[in-house]
Write a protein that holds these residues in place. Structure first.
Motif, short mmCIF file in Angstrom:
data_model
loop_
_atom_site.label_atom_id
_atom_site.label_comp_id
_atom_site.label_asym_id
_atom_site.label_seq_id
_atom_site.Cartn_x
_atom_site.Cartn_y
_atom_site.Cartn_z
N ALA A 85 0.93 -1.15 0.04
CA ALA A 85 -0.07 0.22 0.03
C ALA A 85 0.90 1.31 0.05
O ALA A 85 0.65 2.18 -0.86
CB ALA A 85 -0.96 -0.18 1.19
N ILE A 86 1.85 1.26 0.60
CA ILE A 86 2.82 2.41 1.02
C ILE A 86 3.49 2.78 -0.54
O ILE A 86 3.54 3.84 -1.03
CB ILE A 86 3.95 2.07 1.88
CG1 ILE A 86 3.50 2.09 3.38
CG2 ILE A 86 4.89 3.04 1.78
CD1 ILE A 86 4.29 1.56 4.21
N GLU A 87 3.94 1.53 -1.09
CA GLU A 87 4.43 1.68 -2.45
C GLU A 87 3.38 2.19 -3.42
O GLU A 87 3.70 3.31 -4.44
CB GLU A 87 5.01 0.45 -2.93
CG GLU A 87 5.83 0.57 -4.29
CD GLU A 87 6.35 -0.84 -4.67
OE1 GLU A 87 6.64 -1.15 -5.74
OE2 GLU A 87 6.37 -1.85 -3.87
N THR A 88 2.34 1.90 -3.40
CA THR A 88 1.37 2.33 -4.22
C THR A 88 0.96 3.77 -4.07
O THR A 88 0.97 4.45 -5.11
CB THR A 88 0.04 1.40 -4.04
OG1 THR A 88 0.08 0.11 -4.37
CG2 THR A 88 -1.10 1.83 -5.23
N VAL A 89 0.75 3.98 -2.84
CA VAL A 89 0.57 5.68 -2.62
C VAL A 89 1.49 6.45 -2.93
O VAL A 89 1.30 7.47 -3.80
CB VAL A 89 0.33 5.55 -0.93
CG1 VAL A 89 0.14 7.05 -0.75
CG2 VAL A 89 -1.04 4.95 -0.52
N ILE A 90 2.84 6.07 -2.59
CA ILE A 90 3.93 7.17 -3.11
C ILE A 90 4.13 7.12 -4.43
O ILE A 90 4.18 8.10 -5.07
CB ILE A 90 5.25 6.49 -2.54
CG1 ILE A 90 5.33 6.51 -1.06
CG2 ILE A 90 6.55 7.26 -3.06
CD1 ILE A 90 6.53 6.05 -0.14
N LEU A 117 1.58 9.55 -5.75
CA LEU A 117 1.85 10.79 -5.35
C LEU A 117 2.96 11.41 -6.49
O LEU A 117 3.14 12.36 -6.87
CB LEU A 117 2.21 10.91 -4.04
CG LEU A 117 1.26 10.62 -3.17
CD1 LEU A 117 1.89 10.50 -1.45
CD2 LEU A 117 0.33 11.68 -3.06
N GLU A 118 3.97 10.60 -6.95
CA GLU A 118 5.10 10.93 -7.74
C GLU A 118 4.33 11.26 -9.00
O GLU A 118 4.81 12.10 -9.76
CB GLU A 118 5.86 9.74 -7.74
CG GLU A 118 7.06 9.77 -6.45
CD GLU A 118 8.10 8.62 -6.64
OE1 GLU A 118 9.27 9.01 -6.19
OE2 GLU A 118 7.50 7.51 -6.95
N GLU A 119 3.56 10.36 -9.53
CA GLU A 119 2.88 10.54 -10.76
C GLU A 119 2.24 11.80 -10.68
O GLU A 119 2.06 12.53 -11.73
CB GLU A 119 1.89 9.43 -10.93
CG GLU A 119 2.55 8.07 -11.59
CD GLU A 119 1.75 6.99 -11.95
OE1 GLU A 119 0.42 7.26 -11.55
OE2 GLU A 119 1.96 6.14 -12.76
N GLU A 120 1.62 12.30 -9.72
CA GLU A 120 1.00 13.38 -9.66
C GLU A 120 1.76 14.77 -9.19
O GLU A 120 1.21 16.01 -9.01
CB GLU A 120 -0.33 13.34 -8.51
CG GLU A 120 -1.30 12.51 -8.99
CD GLU A 120 -2.14 12.06 -8.00
OE1 GLU A 120 -2.00 12.51 -6.76
OE2 GLU A 120 -3.13 11.37 -8.20
N LYS A 121 3.13 14.59 -9.14
CA LYS A 121 4.05 15.54 -9.08
C LYS A 121 3.78 16.17 -7.50
O LYS A 121 4.22 17.16 -7.25
CB LYS A 121 4.09 16.75 -9.97
CG LYS A 121 3.97 16.17 -11.28
CD LYS A 121 5.39 15.54 -11.82
CE LYS A 121 5.45 15.15 -13.12
NZ LYS A 121 6.82 14.31 -13.45
N LEU A 122 3.36 15.31 -6.71
CA LEU A 122 3.24 16.02 -5.39
C LEU A 122 4.11 15.52 -4.27
O LEU A 122 4.48 15.99 -3.22
CB LEU A 122 1.71 15.13 -4.76
CG LEU A 122 0.44 15.62 -5.60
CD1 LEU A 122 -0.68 14.93 -4.96
CD2 LEU A 122 0.36 17.17 -5.34
N VAL A 123 4.99 14.63 -4.75
CA VAL A 123 6.22 14.05 -4.08
C VAL A 123 7.37 14.20 -5.17
O VAL A 123 7.29 13.38 -6.18
CB VAL A 123 6.05 12.84 -3.49
CG1 VAL A 123 7.26 12.11 -2.83
CG2 VAL A 123 4.99 12.86 -2.25
N ASP A 124 8.40 14.84 -4.65
CA ASP A 124 9.73 14.59 -5.43
C ASP A 124 10.70 15.03 -4.50
O ASP A 124 10.87 16.19 -3.73
CB ASP A 124 9.45 16.01 -6.38
CG ASP A 124 10.68 15.83 -7.54
OD1 ASP A 124 11.74 15.76 -7.02
OD2 ASP A 124 10.57 15.95 -8.72
N ASP A 125 11.72 13.87 -4.54
CA ASP A 125 12.88 13.99 -3.21
C ASP A 125 13.83 15.03 -3.74
O ASP A 125 14.54 15.94 -2.89
CB ASP A 125 13.36 12.68 -3.38
CG ASP A 125 12.67 11.92 -2.14
OD1 ASP A 125 11.94 12.41 -1.42
OD2 ASP A 125 13.42 10.66 -1.85
N LEU A 126 14.01 15.36 -4.99
CA LEU A 126 15.07 16.57 -5.41
C LEU A 126 14.39 17.97 -5.07
O LEU A 126 15.06 18.83 -4.27
CB LEU A 126 15.20 16.39 -6.94
CG LEU A 126 16.09 17.45 -7.44
CD1 LEU A 126 17.46 17.62 -6.81
CD2 LEU A 126 16.30 17.27 -9.04
#
Length: 271
Positions: A96-101, A104-113
């Motif tokens: 579930a964690i992997e799916t959610v992250i 979020l990455e696809e939606e540009k809501l999470v970006d480590d850089l």
């Protein structure tokens, strides 16, 4: 199993309760978000297999974790590791964690850089931390090294030196000094190192700061230290031996021999 009833939840109008028929009674089976209700065409009379129910519940759990994470992100940007830790605390499965992250990455809501770059800018502008400290914090957040290096490039040596100069000028201008100038300067440099500033930048900044010593202030500090040292050693020593003990202690504390001798002459006159 057959759906016998679908009703809106009282506390959340976007969620629905699904009931199944058991011996002529409506028995609660599971809850779903409105999106999943529509996606799976859930309605009264629909037959569902155990596998279908399990899959719907899994999707609904992910949806709820996603919603929680959106709220979690509303306060500030987060690193992927922070989101993972947050969801672990909510008892989310690794899947579930992997799916959610991923979502979020696809939606540009999470970006480590982007997170790293914003983190460095914020800490650089609002804290007294040096680049090494900030870099260590990013490492603890499990940011990829390539992102850390790119983000840290914004914390230039020039900006680091500027912050160190301000810190040195502020601390060294203190009027209530009770330590030698050299001892105070050494402790300041050690403190700056502990805060994550680099030794090279500290030395460059030291060249830009007025490090001239005010003899009157230095003598006041020496007398303060000297009286304590004198009282301590006077219990066991006297005469030349006492002077040697006091002289050695004051010299180790960074005072000049000229001022130390002046102090010892004053003590001799007192005696």
């Amino acid at each position: 199993m057959k759906i016998s009833k679908v009703s809106t939840q009282k506390k959340n109008k976007q969620r629905y309760n699904i009931f199944i028929d058991k011996n002529g009674h409506d028995v609660f089976a599971f809850g779903v978000h409105e999106d999943l209700l529509i996606r799976h065409h859930l309605r009264k009379g629909l037959e569902l297999t155990e596998e279908e129910v399990t899959e719907i519940q899994k999707q609904d759990a992910i949806y709820q974790y996603y919603t929680l994470t959106i709220n979690y992100l509303s306060y500030r940007m987060r690193a992927k590791s922070e989101i993972a830790d947050y969801l672990k605390g909510k008892e989310a499965t690794p899947e579930a964690i992997e799916t959610v992250i991923h979502k979020l990455e696809e939606e540009k809501l999470v970006d480590d850089l982007q997170f790293s770059q914003a983190y460095v800018r914020t800490k650089m502008n609002t804290s007294s931390k040096g680049p090494n400290k900030i870099k260590q914090e990013l490492i603890l957040k499990k940011i990829p090294e390539v992102y850390i290096e790119e983000a840290m490039a914004e914390y230039t040596v020039e900006k680091e030196v500027e912050k160190i100069v301000k810190a040195l000028e502020k601390k060294l201008s203190s009027t209530s000094r009770k330590k030698s100038f050299q001892q105070q300067l050494m402790q300041l440099k050690q403190s700056l190192m502990q805060k994550g500033f680099t030794q090279g930048a500290i030395e460059i900044a030291s060249q830009e700061v007025d490090l001239s010593v005010d003899d009157d202030e230095e003598m006041d500090a020496l007398r303060y230290q000297g009286e304590k040292i004198w009282s301590k050693h006077a219990r066991k020593h006297e005469g030349f031996q006492l002077k040697q003990k006091v002289m050695g202690s004051l010299y180790q504390k960074g005072f000049s021999m000229d001022l130390i001798n002046q102090f010892l002459e004053e003590k001799e006159e007192e005696g």
